[in-house]
Scaffold this motif. Structure first.
Motif, mmCIF file in Angstrom:
data_model
loop_
_atom_site.group_PDB
_atom_site.id
_atom_site.type_symbol
_atom_site.label_atom_id
_atom_site.label_comp_id
_atom_site.label_asym_id
_atom_site.label_seq_id
_atom_site.Cartn_x
_atom_site.Cartn_y
_atom_site.Cartn_z
ATOM 1 N N ILE A 16 0.840 -1.203 0.000
ATOM 2 C CA ILE A 16 0.000 0.000 0.000
ATOM 3 C C ILE A 16 0.876 1.254 0.000
ATOM 4 O O ILE A 16 0.569 2.270 -0.623
ATOM 5 N N VAL A 17 1.997 1.175 0.738
ATOM 6 C CA VAL A 17 2.884 2.340 0.870
ATOM 7 C C VAL A 17 4.313 1.835 1.013
ATOM 8 O O VAL A 17 4.538 0.726 1.494
ATOM 9 N N SER A 18 5.246 2.642 0.557
ATOM 10 C CA SER A 18 6.629 2.218 0.694
ATOM 11 C C SER A 18 7.273 2.922 1.884
ATOM 12 O O SER A 18 7.734 4.055 1.770
ATOM 13 N N THR A 19 7.268 2.229 3.016
ATOM 14 C CA THR A 19 7.919 2.785 4.210
ATOM 15 C C THR A 19 9.305 2.173 4.382
ATOM 16 O O THR A 19 9.980 2.445 5.368
ATOM 17 N N ASP A 20 9.724 1.335 3.411
ATOM 18 C CA ASP A 20 10.995 0.620 3.622
ATOM 19 C C ASP A 20 12.198 1.551 3.728
ATOM 20 O O ASP A 20 13.127 1.286 4.475
ATOM 21 N N ASN A 21 12.158 2.685 3.005
ATOM 22 C CA ASN A 21 13.288 3.613 3.120
ATOM 23 C C ASN A 21 13.313 4.256 4.510
ATOM 24 O O ASN A 21 14.382 4.482 5.069
ATOM 25 N N CYS A 22 12.133 4.514 5.079
ATOM 26 C CA CYS A 22 12.072 5.066 6.444
ATOM 27 C C CYS A 22 12.631 4.041 7.429
ATOM 28 O O CYS A 22 13.385 4.387 8.346
ATOM 29 N N HIS A 23 12.251 2.750 7.253
ATOM 30 C CA HIS A 23 12.812 1.705 8.125
ATOM 31 C C HIS A 23 14.335 1.688 7.978
ATOM 32 O O HIS A 23 15.064 1.637 8.961
ATOM 33 N N TYR A 24 14.798 1.745 6.716
ATOM 34 C CA TYR A 24 16.241 1.691 6.467
ATOM 35 C C TYR A 24 16.956 2.859 7.164
ATOM 36 O O TYR A 24 17.936 2.655 7.884
ATOM 37 N N LEU A 25 16.459 4.086 6.955
ATOM 38 C CA LEU A 25 17.128 5.266 7.526
ATOM 39 C C LEU A 25 17.151 5.213 9.057
ATOM 40 O O LEU A 25 18.144 5.582 9.684
ATOM 41 N N ALA A 26 16.051 4.724 9.647
ATOM 42 C CA ALA A 26 15.978 4.661 11.114
ATOM 43 C C ALA A 26 16.931 3.595 11.663
ATOM 44 O O ALA A 26 17.669 3.835 12.620
ATOM 45 N N TRP A 27 16.958 2.413 11.044
ATOM 46 C CA TRP A 27 17.904 1.361 11.483
ATOM 47 C C TRP A 27 19.338 1.818 11.257
ATOM 48 O O TRP A 27 20.222 1.568 12.066
ATOM 49 N N LYS A 28 19.574 2.492 10.134
ATOM 50 C CA LYS A 28 20.927 2.935 9.782
ATOM 51 C C LYS A 28 21.442 3.918 10.834
ATOM 52 O O LYS A 28 22.592 3.836 11.271
ATOM 53 N N ARG A 29 20.555 4.843 11.241
ATOM 54 C CA ARG A 29 20.956 5.837 12.251
ATOM 55 C C ARG A 29 21.343 5.134 13.560
ATOM 56 O O ARG A 29 22.376 5.422 14.159
ATOM 57 N N MET A 30 20.515 4.182 13.965
ATOM 58 C CA MET A 30 20.789 3.445 15.209
ATOM 59 C C MET A 30 22.079 2.622 15.062
ATOM 60 O O MET A 30 22.951 2.639 15.945
ATOM 61 N N ALA A 31 22.234 1.926 13.932
ATOM 62 C CA ALA A 31 23.414 1.073 13.725
ATOM 63 C C ALA A 31 24.691 1.916 13.682
ATOM 64 O O ALA A 31 25.708 1.540 14.281
ATOM 65 N N ASP A 32 24.633 3.066 13.012
ATOM 66 C CA ASP A 32 25.806 3.958 12.949
ATOM 67 C C ASP A 32 26.194 4.420 14.350
ATOM 68 O O ASP A 32 27.372 4.459 14.699
ATOM 69 N N GLU A 33 25.197 4.763 15.144
ATOM 70 C CA GLU A 33 25.482 5.215 16.514
ATOM 71 C C GLU A 33 26.181 4.127 17.331
ATOM 72 O O GLU A 33 26.994 4.408 18.198
ATOM 73 N N GLU A 34 25.834 2.867 17.013
ATOM 74 C CA GLU A 34 26.416 1.735 17.752
ATOM 75 C C GLU A 34 27.675 1.194 17.090
ATOM 76 O O GLU A 34 28.296 0.269 17.612
ATOM 77 N N GLY A 35 28.004 1.722 15.885
ATOM 78 C CA GLY A 35 29.170 1.212 15.156
ATOM 79 C C GLY A 35 28.949 -0.185 14.587
ATOM 80 O O GLY A 35 29.890 -0.969 14.444
ATOM 81 N N ILE A 36 27.701 -0.501 14.255
ATOM 82 C CA ILE A 36 27.388 -1.815 13.674
ATOM 83 C C ILE A 36 27.235 -1.662 12.156
ATOM 84 O O ILE A 36 26.440 -0.822 11.699
ATOM 85 N N PRO A 37 27.981 -2.450 11.355
ATOM 86 C CA PRO A 37 27.841 -2.334 9.893
ATOM 87 C C PRO A 37 26.408 -2.690 9.454
ATOM 88 O O PRO A 37 25.868 -3.702 9.888
ATOM 89 N N PHE A 38 25.826 -1.830 8.639
ATOM 90 C CA PHE A 38 24.454 -2.070 8.164
ATOM 91 C C PHE A 38 24.299 -1.384 6.810
ATOM 92 O O PHE A 38 24.691 -0.226 6.651
ATOM 93 N N ASP A 39 23.775 -2.106 5.814
ATOM 94 C CA ASP A 39 23.596 -1.495 4.490
ATOM 95 C C ASP A 39 22.260 -1.944 3.883
ATOM 96 O O ASP A 39 21.511 -2.700 4.493
ATOM 97 N N ARG A 40 22.001 -1.479 2.661
ATOM 98 C CA ARG A 40 20.710 -1.764 2.023
ATOM 99 C C ARG A 40 20.528 -3.247 1.691
ATOM 100 O O ARG A 40 19.402 -3.727 1.586
ATOM 101 N N THR A 41 21.653 -3.962 1.515
ATOM 102 C CA THR A 41 21.533 -5.399 1.236
ATOM 103 C C THR A 41 20.993 -6.119 2.480
ATOM 104 O O THR A 41 20.071 -6.944 2.388
#
Ligand code: B16
Ligand code: MG
Length: 216
Positions: A16-41
């Motif tokens: 119905i809606v594409s929220t996947d980029n919002c999920h990605y950006l939110a996880w990415k922000r958290m992962a970066d803060e923790e120093g955990i590698p995280f990418d779109r794959t």
């Protein structure tokens, strides 16, 4: 046995809606803060998967173990970032063909429901002005087992008052295709799930299919 399709259950994110980029950006922000590698794959593996299971996938790359308390806090932090991002969703963010399909089904007397793993479903539906559009909503707040378990779709069918064999699920995630089939329902795979050979029907998006040709 009457196997006519009397109800269609829609997954939310990716259908119905594409929220996947919002999920990605939110996880990415958290992962970066923790120093955990995280990418779109890695993010692709999170489609249709619950919040805590998504975190477990992200933590596969972490350098250390995290306590249960820390995990709960990280998931809550990510959700805060996510809720901030989906606050700017509008009806224009609906995926092509979604609104027309909902209207067409209603006009043809077919019941429609949401079957989503997301606990943010009420917020997203409100942002899209779809809070009163469905006959039933089954979401992550009402279930204990996430896709590929069929619980969310079985609940949606029950709320519609329909047997699973009279329901069609529309899904973009492989976990959702598995869940629909496990629940005894037929499934239209869209997006990534259009390439899943197990899907009963397939289309690139809801804009690429006339749903009446499937439900008749
Ligand atoms: P939340 P769907 C799913 O929605 C998303 O695809 C998945 O990426 C997300 O982790 C899950 O909802 C839980 O979301 O953190 O908002 O509870 O595809 O089942 O509509
Ligand atoms: Mg989805």
């Amino acid at each position: 046995m009457n196997t006519a399709i009397q109800g269609v259950i829609f997954d939310l994110d990716g259908v119905i809606v594409s929220t996947d980029n919002c999920h990605y950006l939110a996880w990415k922000r958290m992962a970066d803060e923790e120093g955990i590698p995280f990418d779109r794959t890695i993010n692709e593996r999170l489609r249709g998967v619950s919040r805590m299971e998504s975190l477990s996938i992200i933590l596969e790359k972490a350098a250390r173990e995290y306590s249960e308390e820390e995990k709960q806090a990280m998931a809550a932090r990510k959700n805060g970032y996510y809720v901030e991002l989906i606050g700017s969703l509008t009806p224009d963010d609906m995926l092509p063909g979604a609104l027309d399909t909902l209207e067409l089904l209603k006009a043809n007397g077919v019941k429609i429901a949401i079957g989503s793993s997301s606990r943010n479903t009420p917020i997203i539906l409100r942002q899209l002005r779809l809070e009163n559009a469905f006959h039933a909503v089954a979401d992550g707040n009402a279930i204990t087992r996430s896709k590929p378990d069929p619980e969310v779709f079985l609940l949606a069918a029950k709320l519609l008052g329909l047997a699973p064999e009279n329901c069609l699920v529309v899904e973009d995630a492989d976990a959702g295709v598995e869940a629909a089939l496990a629940g005894g329902m037929r499934v239209l795979g869209v997006g990534g799930a259009a390439r899943n050979p197990k899907a009963t029907f397939a289309a690139e998006s809801l804009a690429a299919v006339d749903i009446r040709t499937i439900i008749q």
